[in-house]
Motif scaffolding. Structure first.
Motif, PDB file in Angstrom:
ATOM      1  N   ASN A 182       0.863  -0.784  -0.260  1.00 28.83           N
ATOM      2  CA  ASN A 182       0.215   0.121  -0.229  1.00 28.83           C
ATOM      3  C   ASN A 182       0.848   1.723  -0.367  1.00 28.83           C
ATOM      4  OD1 ASN A 182      -2.310  -1.863   0.613  1.00 28.83           O
ATOM      5  ND2 ASN A 182      -2.981  -0.887   1.677  1.00 28.83           N
ATOM      6  N   MET A 183       1.950   1.006   0.270  1.00 31.08           N
ATOM      7  CA  MET A 183       2.872   2.613   0.633  1.00 31.08           C
ATOM      8  C   MET A 183       3.303   2.677  -0.409  1.00 31.08           C
ATOM      9  SD  MET A 183       6.858   2.775   2.680  1.00 31.08           S
ATOM     10  CE  MET A 183       5.904   3.124   4.625  1.00 31.08           C
ATOM     11  N   MET A 184       4.063   1.294  -1.231  1.00 27.25           N
ATOM     12  CA  MET A 184       4.022   0.825  -2.707  1.00 27.25           C
ATOM     13  C   MET A 184       3.474   1.839  -3.601  1.00 27.25           C
ATOM     14  SD  MET A 184       6.850   1.016  -1.493  1.00 27.25           S
ATOM     15  CE  MET A 184       7.534   2.327  -3.526  1.00 27.25           C
ATOM     16  N   LYS A 185       2.053   1.338  -3.131  1.00 26.84           N
ATOM     17  CA  LYS A 185       1.433   2.101  -4.503  1.00 26.84           C
ATOM     18  C   LYS A 185       0.849   3.384  -4.248  1.00 26.84           C
ATOM     19  CE  LYS A 185      -3.639   1.287  -6.122  1.00 26.84           C
ATOM     20  NZ  LYS A 185      -3.852   2.126  -7.034  1.00 26.84           N
ATOM     21  N   SER A 186       0.858   3.990  -3.283  1.00 31.82           N
ATOM     22  CA  SER A 186       0.817   5.999  -2.960  1.00 31.82           C
ATOM     23  C   SER A 186       1.918   6.350  -3.848  1.00 31.82           C
ATOM     24  CB  SER A 186       0.941   6.242  -1.467  1.00 31.82           C
ATOM     25  OG  SER A 186       0.070   6.832  -1.773  1.00 31.82           O
ATOM     26  N   LEU A 187       2.927   5.692  -3.234  1.00 26.72           N
ATOM     27  CA  LEU A 187       3.913   5.709  -4.092  1.00 26.72           C
ATOM     28  C   LEU A 187       5.045   6.283  -5.271  1.00 26.72           C
ATOM     29  CD1 LEU A 187       6.818   5.565  -1.565  1.00 26.72           C
ATOM     30  CD2 LEU A 187       6.261   7.817  -1.935  1.00 26.72           C
ATOM     31  N   VAL A 188       4.240   5.251  -6.363  1.00 25.52           N
ATOM     32  CA  VAL A 188       4.271   4.100  -7.749  1.00 25.52           C
ATOM     33  C   VAL A 188       2.684   5.871  -8.010  1.00 25.52           C
ATOM     34  CG1 VAL A 188       3.983   3.148  -9.780  1.00 25.52           C
ATOM     35  CG2 VAL A 188       5.468   2.969  -7.276  1.00 25.52           C
ATOM     36  N   ASP A 189       1.968   6.016  -7.916  1.00 25.48           N
ATOM     37  CA  ASP A 189       0.900   6.439  -8.587  1.00 25.48           C
ATOM     38  C   ASP A 189       1.704   8.119  -8.554  1.00 25.48           C
ATOM     39  OD1 ASP A 189      -0.897   4.252  -8.589  1.00 25.48           O
ATOM     40  OD2 ASP A 189      -1.798   4.808  -6.448  1.00 25.48           O
ATOM     41  N   GLN A 190       2.014   9.016  -8.024  1.00 22.87           N
ATOM     42  CA  GLN A 190       2.069   9.907  -7.822  1.00 22.87           C
ATOM     43  C   GLN A 190       3.449   9.917  -9.144  1.00 22.87           C
ATOM     44  OE1 GLN A 190       3.803  11.786  -3.190  1.00 22.87           O
ATOM     45  NE2 GLN A 190       2.465  10.329  -2.924  1.00 22.87           N
ATOM     46  N   ILE A 191       4.249   8.778  -8.727  1.00 16.88           N
ATOM     47  CA  ILE A 191       5.483   9.088 -10.089  1.00 16.88           C
ATOM     48  C   ILE A 191       4.441   8.810 -11.371  1.00 16.88           C
ATOM     49  CG2 ILE A 191       7.141   7.664 -11.447  1.00 16.88           C
ATOM     50  CD1 ILE A 191       8.437   6.571  -8.699  1.00 16.88           C
ATOM     51  N   VAL A 192       3.347   7.440 -11.495  1.00 19.34           N
ATOM     52  CA  VAL A 192       3.105   7.749 -13.219  1.00 19.34           C
ATOM     53  C   VAL A 192       2.319   9.239 -13.117  1.00 19.34           C
ATOM     54  CG1 VAL A 192       0.657   6.783 -13.680  1.00 19.34           C
ATOM     55  CG2 VAL A 192       2.231   5.658 -13.022  1.00 19.34           C
ATOM     56  N   GLU A 193       1.264   9.747 -12.014  1.00 14.38           N
ATOM     57  CA  GLU A 193       1.306  11.386 -12.204  1.00 14.38           C
ATOM     58  C   GLU A 193       1.767  12.379 -12.629  1.00 14.38           C
ATOM     59  OE1 GLU A 193      -2.799  13.678 -10.422  1.00 14.38           O
ATOM     60  OE2 GLU A 193      -2.120  11.842  -9.602  1.00 14.38           O
ATOM     61  N   PHE A 194       2.677  12.719 -11.752  1.00  9.39           N
ATOM     62  CA  PHE A 194       3.166  13.575 -11.563  1.00  9.39           C
ATOM     63  C   PHE A 194       4.957  13.824 -12.182  1.00  9.39           C
ATOM     64  CE2 PHE A 194       0.480  13.596  -7.897  1.00  9.39           C
ATOM     65  CZ  PHE A 194      -0.852  15.581  -8.406  1.00  9.39           C
ATOM     66  N   GLY A 195       5.113  12.057 -12.644  1.00  6.36           N
ATOM     67  CA  GLY A 195       7.182  12.194 -13.068  1.00  6.36           C
ATOM     68  C   GLY A 195       7.421  12.496 -11.301  1.00  6.36           C
ATOM     69  N   GLU A 196       6.768  12.206 -10.422  1.00 11.12           N
ATOM     70  CA  GLU A 196       7.883  12.308  -9.638  1.00 11.12           C
ATOM     71  C   GLU A 196       7.241  12.229  -7.795  1.00 11.12           C
ATOM     72  OE1 GLU A 196       9.199  16.662  -8.898  1.00 11.12           O
ATOM     73  OE2 GLU A 196       7.065  17.167  -8.595  1.00 11.12           O
ATOM     74  N   VAL A 197       7.932  12.033  -6.739  1.00  9.05           N
ATOM     75  CA  VAL A 197       6.530  12.276  -6.064  1.00  9.05           C
ATOM     76  C   VAL A 197       6.669  13.350  -4.368  1.00  9.05           C
ATOM     77  CG1 VAL A 197       6.699  11.285  -2.804  1.00  9.05           C
ATOM     78  CG2 VAL A 197       7.239   9.328  -5.246  1.00  9.05           C
ATOM     79  N   ARG A 198       4.920  13.210  -4.775  1.00  9.58           N
ATOM     80  CA  ARG A 198       5.050  15.171  -4.115  1.00  9.58           C
ATOM     81  C   ARG A 198       4.674  14.576  -2.832  1.00  9.58           C
ATOM     82  NH1 ARG A 198       2.108  18.675  -8.784  1.00  9.58           N
ATOM     83  NH2 ARG A 198       3.776  18.612  -9.994  1.00  9.58           N
ATOM     84  N   ARG A 199       6.060  14.386  -2.031  1.00  6.19           N
ATOM     85  CA  ARG A 199       5.240  13.753  -0.342  1.00  6.19           C
ATOM     86  C   ARG A 199       4.631  15.191   0.627  1.00  6.19           C
ATOM     87  NH1 ARG A 199       8.839  10.185   0.619  1.00  6.19           N
ATOM     88  NH2 ARG A 199      10.157  10.784  -0.311  1.00  6.19           N
ATOM     89  N   GLY A 200       3.833  14.166   1.017  1.00  2.00           N
ATOM     90  CA  GLY A 200       2.292  14.400   2.406  1.00  2.00           C
ATOM     91  C   GLY A 200       3.139  15.499   3.468  1.00  2.00           C
ATOM     92  N   LEU A 201       2.954  16.570   3.966  1.00  2.00           N
ATOM     93  CA  LEU A 201       3.957  17.800   5.062  1.00  2.00           C
ATOM     94  C   LEU A 201       2.107  16.757   5.988  1.00  2.00           C
ATOM     95  CD1 LEU A 201       6.324  18.470   6.058  1.00  2.00           C
ATOM     96  CD2 LEU A 201       5.390  19.898   5.258  1.00  2.00           C
ATOM     97  N   LEU A 202       2.344  17.086   7.143  1.00  2.00           N
ATOM     98  CA  LEU A 202       2.368  16.894   8.150  1.00  2.00           C
ATOM     99  C   LEU A 202       2.125  18.573   9.280  1.00  2.00           C
ATOM    100  CD1 LEU A 202      -1.060  16.642   9.772  1.00  2.00           C
ATOM    101  CD2 LEU A 202       0.133  14.479  11.531  1.00  2.00           C
ATOM    102  N   GLY A 203       3.051  18.101   9.279  1.00  2.00           N
ATOM    103  CA  GLY A 203       3.841  19.364  10.007  1.00  2.00           C
ATOM    104  C   GLY A 203       3.972  19.044  11.502  1.00  2.00           C
ATOM    105  N   ILE A 204       4.725  18.094  11.717  1.00  2.00           N
ATOM    106  CA  ILE A 204       4.751  18.251  13.206  1.00  2.00           C
ATOM    107  C   ILE A 204       6.241  17.701  14.077  1.00  2.00           C
ATOM    108  CG2 ILE A 204       2.148  17.805  13.568  1.00  2.00           C
ATOM    109  CD1 ILE A 204       3.029  14.633  13.802  1.00  2.00           C
ATOM    110  N   LEU A 205       6.436  18.053  14.977  1.00  2.00           N
ATOM    111  CA  LEU A 205       7.440  17.568  15.413  1.00  2.00           C
ATOM    112  C   LEU A 205       7.242  16.352  17.266  1.00  2.00           C
ATOM    113  CD1 LEU A 205      10.004  20.226  15.910  1.00  2.00           C
ATOM    114  CD2 LEU A 205      10.125  18.386  14.354  1.00  2.00           C
TER     115      LEU A 205
END
Length: 454
Positions: free
Chosen positions: A248-271
């Motif tokens: 499932n993790m890999m599918k999310s990443l590969v879907d981004q590569i297919v759509e955008f040509g790169e991984v557009r990583r999500g950001l929550l913004g916490i430490l």
């Protein structure tokens, strides 16, 4: 790669193709013969699955850079660093995840810096592959081949995988032809191995060895559940402890590569940090595991969604979160703009919070990409306690080069040699221009200090 206890060797991969890729109608492949007189066997499933597992051969040039001490620079024409180029060859494995499009998934480290990539099928055919995209921090790469009459592996939902489920690893260890090993799922959500930026591994005792990188971990239906990506053992040998990236993790990443040509990583913004017994006692918490939120970044997805410092995130999209690293891996491999439901404990009460992830593209980088002395740190555009813009050390590996020069998690770099720095791009540009000693102006809470890199 040597570690304090043992040795982790990269070895595996797999994964999904486009967002439309799902479980095929023929996904429930038999693993037992219906004839009661026959011995139970995995052969029927493997006959359907193994044609989708490929061998990958690469050739390329590896560039290494070494900083030259100032006293020796006259021997190198005054250059600050010495650059060496070395040709290399390598072997690995891969998985066809879309037969129509010719998509093949493998580990990034298998094809990194490769000038030529050759994919060999089990029927002997060979094809030159084009790399469509890759993500170093999660160690996946997506290739494309122009081929007909090929098979793909159907995808399973790795979130439903349980400890004790039987799994089969398929790959090309030690450069041998295709090899199949079997075992069980030994653990889920493994992290802290320091072999990648985002770790949420499946642990298995199926034998995984050198060359399995990019190969498939499948269930007994022949569905892809993970990417065998590393082994843990003395001298790089298999000792029954292997790790795979969930499908499932890999599918999310590969879907981004297919759509955008790169991984557009999500950001929550916490430490934050892991919840353990000590923290639970000190903070009088009602839970003993999860992700403790120590700080929420201004204007972040977390702040907009209503996350507060002191919250404990226990579930993401209904799935239990055992550690901060696991939360980070799941968030970081989701795409920017993804809608996420978080379950948090606040003052003893559970509540659900919906957030829309921000875009980490261009703002979060591994510091080693900027300077070798910063290796082990992750840099993010952030703010000091006084509200000034700067570059935050959002994560820091212990015993790393960055830790050795005195950096700490939560530090904000605001200057390089008295030149103001407000973003990661500023920091990269300033450090490229500096020759000789570098002095980083760091804000640590309300304290200002300088850390020197020689």
């Amino acid at each position: 790669m040597k570690k304090a206890v043992n040795r982790l060797i990269f070895t595996t991969a797999i994964m999904i193709g486009t967002a439309s890729i799902g479980m095929s109608a023929n996904a429930a492949l038999p693993f037992f013969s219906s004839d009661k007189n026959e011995v139970p066997s995995l052969a029927p499933m493997l006959e359907e699955t193994t044609p989708a597992i490929v061998s990958i051969a690469v050739e390329g040039t590896q560039v290494s850079r070494q900083r030259v001490p100032e006293m020796f620079r006259h021997f190198f024409g005054g250059q600050n660093e010495q650059v060496q180029e070395r040709p290399f060859k390598g072997l690995g494995s891969g998985v066809i995840i879309d037969a129509k499009e010719g998509y093949v998934v493998t580990n990034n480290h298998v094809v990194d810096n490769a000038d030529e990539i050759i994919v060999k099928l089990t029927d002997g055919r060979e094809f030159k592959a084009k790399k469509l995209g890759a993500d170093e921090q999660s160690d996946i790469a997506l290739l494309k081949i122009e081929a007909k009459n090929i098979k793909a592996v159907p995808l399973a939902n790795s979130d439903k995988l349980r400890v004790g489920d039987f799994v089969v690893a398929i790959g090309n260890p030690f450069g041998l032809s295709q090899t199949v090993t079997s075992g069980i799922v030994s653990a889920m959500g493994r992290s802290g191995l320091n072999i990648g930026g985002y770790e949420d591994f499946i642990q298995t005792d199926a034998a995984i060895n050198r060359g399995n990188s990019g190969g498939a971990l499948v269930n007994l239906r022949g569905e892809l559940v993970g990417i065998n990506t590393a082994i843990f053992g003395p001298n790089g040998g298999n000792v029954g402890i292997g790790f795979a990236i969930p499908s499932n993790m890999m599918k999310s990443l590969v879907d981004q590569i297919v759509e955008f040509g790169e991984v557009r990583r999500g950001l929550l913004g916490i430490l934050g940090q892991d919840v353990d017994a000590g923290l639970a006692e000190a903070m009088n918490l009602d839970v003993n595991k999860g992700a403790f939120v120590s700080e929420v970044s201004p204007d972040s997805a977390a702040e907009k969604g209503g996350i507060e410092s002191g919250d404990i995130i226990t579930h993401i999209n209904g799935l239990e979160v055992s550690s901060f690293q696991e939360l980070r891996a799941k968030i970081g491999t989701m795409g920017a703009g993804a809608e996420v439901e978080l379950t948090v404990m606040r003052k003893g009460k559970s509540r659900k919070i919906d957030v829309t992830l921000g875009d980490a593209t261009g703002t979060v980088v591994a510091a080693r990409e900027i300077h070798p002395a910063l290796e082990g740190a992750t840099l993010t555009n952030g703010k000091t306690e006084r509200g000034n813009d700067g570059v935050m050390i959002s994560e820091l590996e212990s015993r790393s080069a960055a830790a050795s020069i005195g950096l700490q998690e939560g530090d904000v770099i605001v200057g390089v040699n008295r030149s103001r720095v407000t973003t990661v791009a500023d920091l990269s540009r300033q450090m490229e221009e500096v020759q000789g000693v570098i002095a980083l102006n760091v804000q640590r809470g309300k304290t200002s200090l300088y850390l020197v890199i020689r």
